[in-house]
Design a protein around this motif. Structure first.
Motif, mmCIF file in Angstrom:
data_model
loop_
_atom_site.group_PDB
_atom_site.id
_atom_site.type_symbol
_atom_site.label_atom_id
_atom_site.label_comp_id
_atom_site.label_asym_id
_atom_site.label_seq_id
_atom_site.Cartn_x
_atom_site.Cartn_y
_atom_site.Cartn_z
ATOM 1 N N VAL A 1 88.943 33.752 69.563
ATOM 2 C CA VAL A 1 90.307 33.818 69.042
ATOM 3 C C VAL A 1 91.022 32.479 69.229
ATOM 4 O O VAL A 1 91.773 32.046 68.348
ATOM 5 C CB VAL A 1 91.088 34.992 69.675
ATOM 6 C CG1 VAL A 1 92.549 34.970 69.265
ATOM 7 C CG2 VAL A 1 90.450 36.325 69.275
ATOM 8 N N ARG A 2 90.777 31.794 70.326
ATOM 9 C CA ARG A 2 91.383 30.462 70.504
ATOM 10 C C ARG A 2 90.921 29.508 69.404
ATOM 11 O O ARG A 2 91.721 28.724 68.880
ATOM 12 C CB ARG A 2 91.041 29.902 71.879
ATOM 13 C CG ARG A 2 91.863 30.499 72.993
ATOM 14 C CD ARG A 2 91.509 29.857 74.334
ATOM 15 N NE ARG A 2 92.290 30.416 75.410
ATOM 16 C CZ ARG A 2 91.785 31.024 76.481
ATOM 17 N NH1 ARG A 2 90.477 31.134 76.631
ATOM 18 N NH2 ARG A 2 92.575 31.508 77.414
ATOM 19 N N ARG B 1 88.224 35.701 73.871
ATOM 20 C CA ARG B 1 89.242 34.662 74.074
ATOM 21 C C ARG B 1 88.808 33.345 73.456
ATOM 22 O O ARG B 1 89.593 32.667 72.803
ATOM 23 C CB ARG B 1 89.515 34.486 75.569
ATOM 24 C CG ARG B 1 90.358 35.570 76.174
ATOM 25 C CD ARG B 1 90.529 35.338 77.659
ATOM 26 N NE ARG B 1 91.281 36.411 78.284
ATOM 27 C CZ ARG B 1 91.133 36.765 79.542
ATOM 28 N NH1 ARG B 1 90.256 36.156 80.324
ATOM 29 N NH2 ARG B 1 91.859 37.739 80.040
ATOM 30 N N ASP B 2 87.545 32.972 73.666
ATOM 31 C CA ASP B 2 87.040 31.730 73.079
ATOM 32 C C ASP B 2 87.102 31.778 71.552
ATOM 33 O O ASP B 2 87.549 30.830 70.903
ATOM 34 C CB ASP B 2 85.607 31.456 73.530
ATOM 35 C CG ASP B 2 85.501 31.066 74.995
ATOM 36 O OD1 ASP B 2 86.540 30.732 75.609
ATOM 37 O OD2 ASP B 2 84.368 31.099 75.527
ATOM 38 N N VAL C 1 94.408 40.289 65.691
ATOM 39 C CA VAL C 1 93.502 40.710 66.761
ATOM 40 C C VAL C 1 93.408 42.237 66.746
ATOM 41 O O VAL C 1 94.274 42.918 66.187
ATOM 42 C CB VAL C 1 93.951 40.186 68.142
ATOM 43 C CG1 VAL C 1 93.828 38.671 68.206
ATOM 44 C CG2 VAL C 1 95.355 40.636 68.482
ATOM 45 N N HIS D 1 98.076 30.631 74.344
ATOM 46 C CA HIS D 1 97.444 29.607 73.514
ATOM 47 C C HIS D 1 98.078 29.607 72.113
ATOM 48 O O HIS D 1 98.370 28.539 71.550
ATOM 49 C CB HIS D 1 95.931 29.844 73.438
ATOM 50 C CG HIS D 1 95.195 28.774 72.720
ATOM 51 N ND1 HIS D 1 94.836 27.589 73.313
ATOM 52 C CD2 HIS D 1 94.752 28.682 71.445
ATOM 53 C CE1 HIS D 1 94.199 26.821 72.443
ATOM 54 N NE2 HIS D 1 94.139 27.464 71.298
ATOM 55 N N VAL E 1 95.522 34.519 75.588
ATOM 56 C CA VAL E 1 95.387 34.144 74.185
ATOM 57 C C VAL E 1 96.773 34.003 73.549
ATOM 58 O O VAL E 1 97.003 33.117 72.725
ATOM 59 C CB VAL E 1 94.512 35.172 73.440
ATOM 60 C CG1 VAL E 1 94.340 34.791 71.993
ATOM 61 C CG2 VAL E 1 93.155 35.307 74.102
ATOM 62 N N LEU F 1 94.564 39.890 76.251
ATOM 63 C CA LEU F 1 95.366 39.156 75.276
ATOM 64 C C LEU F 1 96.352 38.177 75.896
ATOM 65 O O LEU F 1 96.761 37.215 75.239
ATOM 66 C CB LEU F 1 96.123 40.139 74.371
ATOM 67 C CG LEU F 1 95.282 40.834 73.307
ATOM 68 C CD1 LEU F 1 96.043 41.999 72.691
ATOM 69 C CD2 LEU F 1 94.856 39.837 72.233
ATOM 70 N N ILE G 1 92.814 30.454 66.334
ATOM 71 C CA ILE G 1 94.205 30.003 66.461
ATOM 72 C C ILE G 1 94.291 28.524 66.108
ATOM 73 O O ILE G 1 95.182 28.099 65.363
ATOM 74 C CB ILE G 1 94.744 30.268 67.881
ATOM 75 C CG1 ILE G 1 94.951 31.764 68.097
ATOM 76 C CG2 ILE G 1 96.027 29.483 68.142
ATOM 77 C CD1 ILE G 1 95.164 32.157 69.545
ATOM 78 N N HIS H 1 86.068 40.105 77.082
ATOM 79 C CA HIS H 1 87.254 39.241 77.112
ATOM 80 C C HIS H 1 86.933 37.760 76.993
ATOM 81 O O HIS H 1 87.563 37.047 76.204
ATOM 82 C CB HIS H 1 88.079 39.499 78.373
ATOM 83 C CG HIS H 1 88.893 40.747 78.307
ATOM 84 N ND1 HIS H 1 89.674 41.166 79.349
ATOM 85 C CD2 HIS H 1 89.056 41.674 77.319
ATOM 86 C CE1 HIS H 1 90.276 42.296 79.015
ATOM 87 N NE2 HIS H 1 89.916 42.629 77.796
ATOM 88 N N GLY I 1 91.047 37.105 63.695
ATOM 89 C CA GLY I 1 90.625 36.347 64.863
ATOM 90 C C GLY I 1 89.230 36.687 65.338
ATOM 91 O O GLY I 1 88.581 35.886 66.015
ATOM 92 N N LEU J 1 100.294 35.986 67.127
ATOM 93 C CA LEU J 1 99.205 36.966 67.142
ATOM 94 C C LEU J 1 99.749 38.306 66.677
ATOM 95 O O LEU J 1 100.862 38.700 67.046
ATOM 96 C CB LEU J 1 98.629 37.133 68.545
ATOM 97 C CG LEU J 1 97.793 35.991 69.093
ATOM 98 C CD1 LEU J 1 97.222 36.375 70.453
ATOM 99 C CD2 LEU J 1 96.676 35.592 68.157
#
Length: 192
Positions: A77-78, A74-75, A94, A122, A119, A116, A81, A70, A57, A130
């Motif tokens: 890893v999203r 988050r952006d 992650v 999501h 995330v 997390l 995903i 963070h 990720g 994850l």
């Protein structure tokens, strides 16, 4: 049920490696999946009957133990995903990241839980799991914070969501703590 898969990078480090031949050979040898395969090779693997098991990720050095990262993580890893969901990949890996500040585990665990949480939501919505990877800090990943089962287990337990589990790598944890059979048995419900 155990499905035999292999980590792409460990067999494809030689630049002369023919990706198609490697994937075909793995499938012929009985492998059922491949991990961390570059996205552009997913169709080749899938045509050979190999599942795409995991993708990373984000970079493992910078992770969710640092609250300042963070939003960016988050952006990122999203997006991964969404890539996983669109391509049929089962899980996104992650990382906690390398130790920061005084390296204390308590604040780092709290930061991982905070970072997390959204995330994980999501990922669940996308039908992807994850996996928080446990890495050794003795040999391969000096400074890595999530270098013991207890650290990763604390994050997973505090989030208390089946959308996040541990990627329990026996090689890494044998180097760090040994006693794999008992540790796995004690934490089997947290291992994905």
């Amino acid at each position: 049920m155990i499905r035999q898969s292999f980590a792409w990078w460990s067999f494809a480090m030689d630049p002369a490696t023919d990706p198609g031949a490697l994937l075909a050979g793995a499938a012929q040898a009985g492998a059922q999946g491949v991990e961390m395969l570059p996205d552009d090779l997913w169709p080749v693997a899938q045509d050979l009957g190999l599942s795409i098991v995991t993708l990373s990720g984000h970079a493992l050095e910078t992770g969710f133990n640092d609250p300042a990262r963070h939003a960016a993580l988050r952006d990122e890893v999203r997006r991964r995903i969404d890539d996983a969901a669109a391509g049929g990949c089962e899980a996104v890996i992650v990382f906690s990241g390398s130790r920061i500040g005084d390296g204390a585990d308590g604040p780092a665990i709290a930061a991982c839980v905070e970072g997390l949480g959204p995330v994980v939501e999501h990922a669940k919505g996308a039908g992807v799991r994850l996996l928080l990877e446990l890495l050794n800090s003795k040999v391969d990943h000096p400074g890595q914070q999530c270098d013991r089962t207890a650290f990763g287990a604390a994050v997973v337990r505090q989030l208390d969501d089946p959308g996040l589990r541990l990627l329990y790598d026996g090689y890494h944890m044998q180097l760090m703590e040994g006693d794999l059979s008992r540790t796995i048995s004690d934490n089997l419900d947290l291992i994905g």
